[in-house]
Design a protein around this motif. Structure first.
Motif, PDB file in Angstrom:
ATOM      1  N   THR A 368       0.823  -1.220   0.000  1.00 43.49           N
ATOM      2  CA  THR A 368       0.000   0.000   0.000  1.00 43.49           C
ATOM      3  C   THR A 368       0.849   1.257   0.000  1.00 43.49           C
ATOM      4  O   THR A 368       0.542   2.232  -0.699  1.00 43.49           O
ATOM      5  N   ASP A 369       1.928   1.256   0.783  1.00 45.85           N
ATOM      6  CA  ASP A 369       2.772   2.446   0.895  1.00 45.85           C
ATOM      7  C   ASP A 369       4.044   2.348   0.060  1.00 45.85           C
ATOM      8  O   ASP A 369       5.021   3.069   0.296  1.00 45.85           O
ATOM      9  N   ASN A 370       4.030   1.440  -0.934  1.00 46.46           N
ATOM     10  CA  ASN A 370       5.127   1.343  -1.895  1.00 46.46           C
ATOM     11  C   ASN A 370       6.479   1.138  -1.225  1.00 46.46           C
ATOM     12  O   ASN A 370       7.463   1.811  -1.547  1.00 46.46           O
ATOM     13  N   ARG A 371       6.529   0.189  -0.286  1.00 46.82           N
ATOM     14  CA  ARG A 371       7.785  -0.149   0.378  1.00 46.82           C
ATOM     15  C   ARG A 371       8.117  -1.628   0.182  1.00 46.82           C
ATOM     16  O   ARG A 371       8.564  -2.318   1.093  1.00 46.82           O
ATOM     17  N   LEU A 372       7.909  -2.092  -1.053  1.00 43.44           N
ATOM     18  CA  LEU A 372       8.199  -3.482  -1.351  1.00 43.44           C
ATOM     19  C   LEU A 372       9.683  -3.801  -1.225  1.00 43.44           C
ATOM     20  O   LEU A 372      10.060  -4.971  -1.130  1.00 43.44           O
ATOM     21  N   ASP A 373      10.516  -2.765  -1.211  1.00 41.75           N
ATOM     22  CA  ASP A 373      11.955  -2.997  -1.075  1.00 41.75           C
ATOM     23  C   ASP A 373      12.308  -3.685   0.245  1.00 41.75           C
ATOM     24  O   ASP A 373      13.395  -4.259   0.380  1.00 41.75           O
ATOM     25  N   LEU A 374      11.384  -3.644   1.216  1.00 40.82           N
ATOM     26  CA  LEU A 374      11.637  -4.265   2.519  1.00 40.82           C
ATOM     27  C   LEU A 374      11.293  -5.756   2.552  1.00 40.82           C
ATOM     28  O   LEU A 374      11.522  -6.415   3.561  1.00 40.82           O
ATOM     29  N   ILE A 375      10.741  -6.272   1.458  1.00 42.82           N
ATOM     30  CA  ILE A 375      10.308  -7.675   1.452  1.00 42.82           C
ATOM     31  C   ILE A 375      11.437  -8.642   1.792  1.00 42.82           C
ATOM     32  O   ILE A 375      11.242  -9.565   2.605  1.00 42.82           O
ATOM     33  N   PRO A 376      12.653  -8.504   1.212  1.00 45.28           N
ATOM     34  CA  PRO A 376      13.716  -9.458   1.577  1.00 45.28           C
ATOM     35  C   PRO A 376      14.014  -9.477   3.074  1.00 45.28           C
ATOM     36  O   PRO A 376      14.305 -10.541   3.643  1.00 45.28           O
ATOM     37  N   GLN A 377      13.913  -8.318   3.724  1.00 44.00           N
ATOM     38  CA  GLN A 377      14.125  -8.258   5.175  1.00 44.00           C
ATOM     39  C   GLN A 377      13.007  -8.989   5.912  1.00 44.00           C
ATOM     40  O   GLN A 377      13.256  -9.737   6.867  1.00 44.00           O
ATOM     41  N   ILE A 378      11.770  -8.790   5.470  1.00 50.58           N
ATOM     42  CA  ILE A 378      10.624  -9.466   6.091  1.00 50.58           C
ATOM     43  C   ILE A 378      10.699 -10.971   5.847  1.00 50.58           C
ATOM     44  O   ILE A 378      10.308 -11.772   6.707  1.00 50.58           O
ATOM     45  N   TRP A 379      11.224 -11.371   4.689  1.00 53.47           N
ATOM     46  CA  TRP A 379      11.357 -12.799   4.389  1.00 53.47           C
ATOM     47  C   TRP A 379      12.229 -13.504   5.430  1.00 53.47           C
ATOM     48  O   TRP A 379      11.946 -14.634   5.820  1.00 53.47           O
ATOM     49  N   LYS A 380      13.270 -12.837   5.905  1.00 52.17           N
ATOM     50  CA  LYS A 380      14.118 -13.426   6.935  1.00 52.17           C
ATOM     51  C   LYS A 380      13.312 -13.691   8.210  1.00 52.17           C
ATOM     52  O   LYS A 380      13.485 -14.730   8.856  1.00 52.17           O
ATOM     53  N   ASP A 381      12.419 -12.744   8.542  1.00 56.17           N
ATOM     54  CA  ASP A 381      11.561 -12.948   9.718  1.00 56.17           C
ATOM     55  C   ASP A 381      10.577 -14.091   9.485  1.00 56.17           C
ATOM     56  O   ASP A 381      10.286 -14.882  10.394  1.00 56.17           O
ATOM     57  N   ILE A 382      10.049 -14.173   8.274  1.00 58.03           N
ATOM     58  CA  ILE A 382       9.105 -15.246   7.944  1.00 58.03           C
ATOM     59  C   ILE A 382       9.763 -16.608   8.154  1.00 58.03           C
ATOM     60  O   ILE A 382       9.163 -17.536   8.704  1.00 58.03           O
ATOM     61  N   LYS A 383      11.022 -16.720   7.736  1.00 62.13           N
ATOM     62  CA  LYS A 383      11.737 -17.991   7.924  1.00 62.13           C
ATOM     63  C   LYS A 383      11.987 -18.264   9.400  1.00 62.13           C
ATOM     64  O   LYS A 383      11.826 -19.395   9.857  1.00 62.13           O
ATOM     65  N   ARG A 384      12.369 -17.223  10.141  1.00 61.41           N
ATOM     66  CA  ARG A 384      12.640 -17.419  11.573  1.00 61.41           C
ATOM     67  C   ARG A 384      11.399 -17.863  12.321  1.00 61.41           C
ATOM     68  O   ARG A 384      11.480 -18.613  13.289  1.00 61.41           O
ATOM     69  N   MET A 385      10.250 -17.386  11.878  1.00 66.26           N
ATOM     70  CA  MET A 385       8.999 -17.733  12.547  1.00 66.26           C
ATOM     71  C   MET A 385       8.429 -19.068  12.079  1.00 66.26           C
ATOM     72  O   MET A 385       7.395 -19.516  12.577  1.00 66.26           O
ATOM     73  N   GLY A 386       9.092 -19.689  11.127  1.00 65.93           N
ATOM     74  CA  GLY A 386       8.631 -20.998  10.667  1.00 65.93           C
ATOM     75  C   GLY A 386       7.467 -20.944   9.706  1.00 65.93           C
ATOM     76  O   GLY A 386       6.771 -21.948   9.508  1.00 65.93           O
ATOM     77  N   HIS A 387       7.236 -19.778   9.085  1.00 64.86           N
ATOM     78  CA  HIS A 387       6.123 -19.653   8.139  1.00 64.86           C
ATOM     79  C   HIS A 387       6.563 -19.838   6.689  1.00 64.86           C
ATOM     80  O   HIS A 387       5.773 -19.582   5.768  1.00 64.86           O
ATOM     81  N   ASP A 388       7.812 -20.280   6.480  1.00 70.53           N
ATOM     82  CA  ASP A 388       8.304 -20.437   5.115  1.00 70.53           C
ATOM     83  C   ASP A 388       7.747 -21.679   4.431  1.00 70.53           C
ATOM     84  O   ASP A 388       8.088 -21.963   3.283  1.00 70.53           O
ATOM     85  N   ASN A 389       6.866 -22.405   5.120  1.00 71.22           N
ATOM     86  CA  ASN A 389       6.187 -23.543   4.490  1.00 71.22           C
ATOM     87  C   ASN A 389       4.721 -23.244   4.198  1.00 71.22           C
ATOM     88  O   ASN A 389       3.962 -24.131   3.816  1.00 71.22           O
ATOM     89  N   LYS A 390       4.324 -21.986   4.404  1.00 68.56           N
ATOM     90  CA  LYS A 390       2.941 -21.585   4.134  1.00 68.56           C
ATOM     91  C   LYS A 390       2.832 -21.128   2.679  1.00 68.56           C
ATOM     92  O   LYS A 390       3.283 -20.042   2.303  1.00 68.56           O
TER      93      LYS A 390
END
Length: 525
Positions: A368-390
């Motif tokens: 929404t706020d055009n900050r897709l550049d942060l996705i790779p950083q959020i992906w690291k959190d997704i993996k740490r939280m164990g959601h990388d299989n969703k």
């Protein structure tokens, strides 16, 4: 964490012999295992008392029967203690972890509580109260009212606990809303006639029962609240006291929510009702704020957690997750991404461990706020939280990165992230492996093409065949543009061959473009 304390208590009480040595000086009783083994073996009242105190329901009932068979009278108070135990747990011993057992089925015949009650040579109000509360707790609602009638026929009066139980059961024994309410009013009148003073739990029982009375309940709720105030009940707030008001918010207007918040703002709550954690104001106000998308009211609700020890009333980790999930979802919908990220850092992971939907909410806020550049950083959190299989979460993230081209620096970080995701798809030893879809294959391929990683994108194109998936025509066009930029005629011909192998309708068009836009050898033609 409550779950950790429960687990520790389970091991201490299950294997007490390993925790007998007392290192504490002075002695700290609460850190030592409970004494669960029976010490008194002879048939006696002392043995019955021990079994009741240890909540050994079956053993207590067996000892009671043995005492009667031996001709030993059991005192009224002790028999009532036994009735209290059976009424709470049913006919079975409680589960470990202090969870009451709910094995007694509704309307169950010949259960021990009724059997013992019927054998008692004398009964008092407490005897009837234990039986009535047990019947209500385990779903025998009609029996509870019949037992209350028997109490009155024996010229006894009820106490506040009996009436509270009957009020909570009233909606279960009447069909129409007006009949439910009439029965509640009749019980309240009988309380007055019997000079039984209502408590906070009485009014909470009324409010909870009114939830089952439809529109009639909505009209009667606030008069009940006013009556509470007139009796001085509620001056020291209980969160369950406000629960019906908050339900009214869901059914009526945003303005009522403001009135409720004004009433409870800045006040410290204490648990006075067994439902105060589960049905506290936070569990009910938060969905209302979410439904109305009112972020300011949500902030007011959240600020209450900082008053006194209100945070304790959020409940266990499950209910905390529900509350924080709703709060974070509203932040993602209504706040600027900078504010969302501030709360993200504050809440996660110390207070809130988001589920996959929570992370999808965050991805939408980034979009929404055009900050897709942060996705790779959020992906690291997704993996740490164990959601990388969703699958849905991973594919949505890939789709956002593939949607449009970024500046070179961001595009390269997207490509690295996409390759990291690709590695997860190729792992076969994962507990929940990811399966390739046409969407995930296309997204990763498109991201790599945009980053000018043509060779890695080419390898992705070959995976379509292995995964039995078909590439889209738009992806084939994107591939051709990439090949054209590098002026690689051989790859262009191979692209046409791949398109033909998938029987894509775009194949003739690709053939024509390759012949016109590339210098081909006779063999390539």
């Amino acid at each position: 964490m409550k779950s950790g304390r429960t687990a520790a208590k389970y091991f201490i009480n299950t294997y007490p012999k390993y925790f007998q040595k007392d290192f504490a000086n002075p002695h700290i009783p609460c850190l030592m295992p409970e004494t669960l083994e029976l010490q008194v073996n002879e048939v006696s009242e002392a043995a019955l008392i021990e079994r009741i105190q240890l909540r050994k329901v079956k053993a207590a009932v067996d000892m009671y029967d043995q005492l009667l068979q031996a001709g030993t009278p059991v005192s009224l108070d002790l028999t009532n203690d036994l009735l209290d135990l059976i009424s709470l747990y049913g006919d079975c011993d409680p589960a470990r972890g202090d969870a009451p057992d709910k094995s007694l089925k509704p309307n169950r015949e010949n259960n021990n509580a009724e059997r013992i009650f019927n054998m008692m040579p004398e009964r008092n109000r407490r005897s009837y109260g234990a039986l009535i509360r047990g019947m209500v707790k385990h779903g025998a609602y009609s029996k509870a009212f019949n037992t209350y009638t028997d109490l009155l026929n024996n010229r006894l009066t009820g106490d506040v606990h009996i009436f509270n139980a009957l009020i909570s059961a009233a909606p279960e024994v009447r069909e129409k809303y007006v009949e439910k309410w009439d029965l509640i009013v009749d019980l309240l009148k009988q309380m007055a006639e019997q000079k039984v003073k209502p408590t906070l739990l009485t009014f909470n029982a009324v409010l909870k029962a009114l939830r089952r009375c439809g529109s009639l309940g909505r009209t009667q709720a606030f008069p009940v609240i006013n009556e509470m105030k007139a009796l001085g009940i509620g001056l020291s707030p209980s969160p369950a006291q406000t629960s019906f008001q908050n339900m009214q918010v869901t059914l009526n207007s945003k303005e009522i929510l403001q009135d409720v918040l004004s009433e409870i703002s800045g006040k410290s709550f204490t648990a006075q009702d067994p439902d105060d954690e589960i049905k506290s104001c936070w569990s009910l106000l938060s969905p209302q704020c979410l439904a109305t998308k009112d972020i300011e009211q949500a902030y007011r609700v959240h600020s209450l957690l900082g008053v006194g020890e209100n945070w304790k009333l959020l409940g266990d980790s499950y209910y905390q997750s529900i509350y924080y999930g709703r709060f974070f979802n509203l932040l993602c919908m209504m706040e600027h991404i900078d504010v969302v990220l501030k709360w993200y850092k504050e809440l996660i992971p110390s207070l809130y461990y988001p589920n996959s939907q929570g992370m999808r909410d965050l991805l939408q806020a980034l979009d929404t706020d055009n900050r897709l550049d942060l996705i790779p950083q959020i992906w690291k959190d997704i993996k740490r939280m164990g959601h990388d299989n969703k699958t849905e979460l991973v594919e949505e993230m890939l789709s956002l990165m593939a949607r449009e081209n970024q500046i070179p620096e961001v595009q390269q970080s997207f490509a690295d992230c996409a390759l990291d995701v690709k590695a997860l798809y190729t792992q076969t030893d994962r507990r929940v492996p990811l399966s390739w879809s046409a969407g995930s294959l296309s997204s990763i391929t498109s991201i790599l093409l945009a980053a000018e990683r043509t060779q890695q994108a080419w390898e992705m194109l070959k995976l379509f065949k292995l995964a039995n998936r078909v590439p889209s025509e738009s992806l084939m066009n994107q591939f051709l543009e990439s090949v054209k930029a590098s002026n690689n005629a051989q790859q262009a011909v191979e692209l046409v061959q791949i398109s033909a192998s998938f029987c894509l309708s775009i194949t003739p068009n690709l053939m024509e473009r390759v012949q016109q836009e590339f210098d081909l050898t006779e063999e390539q033609r």
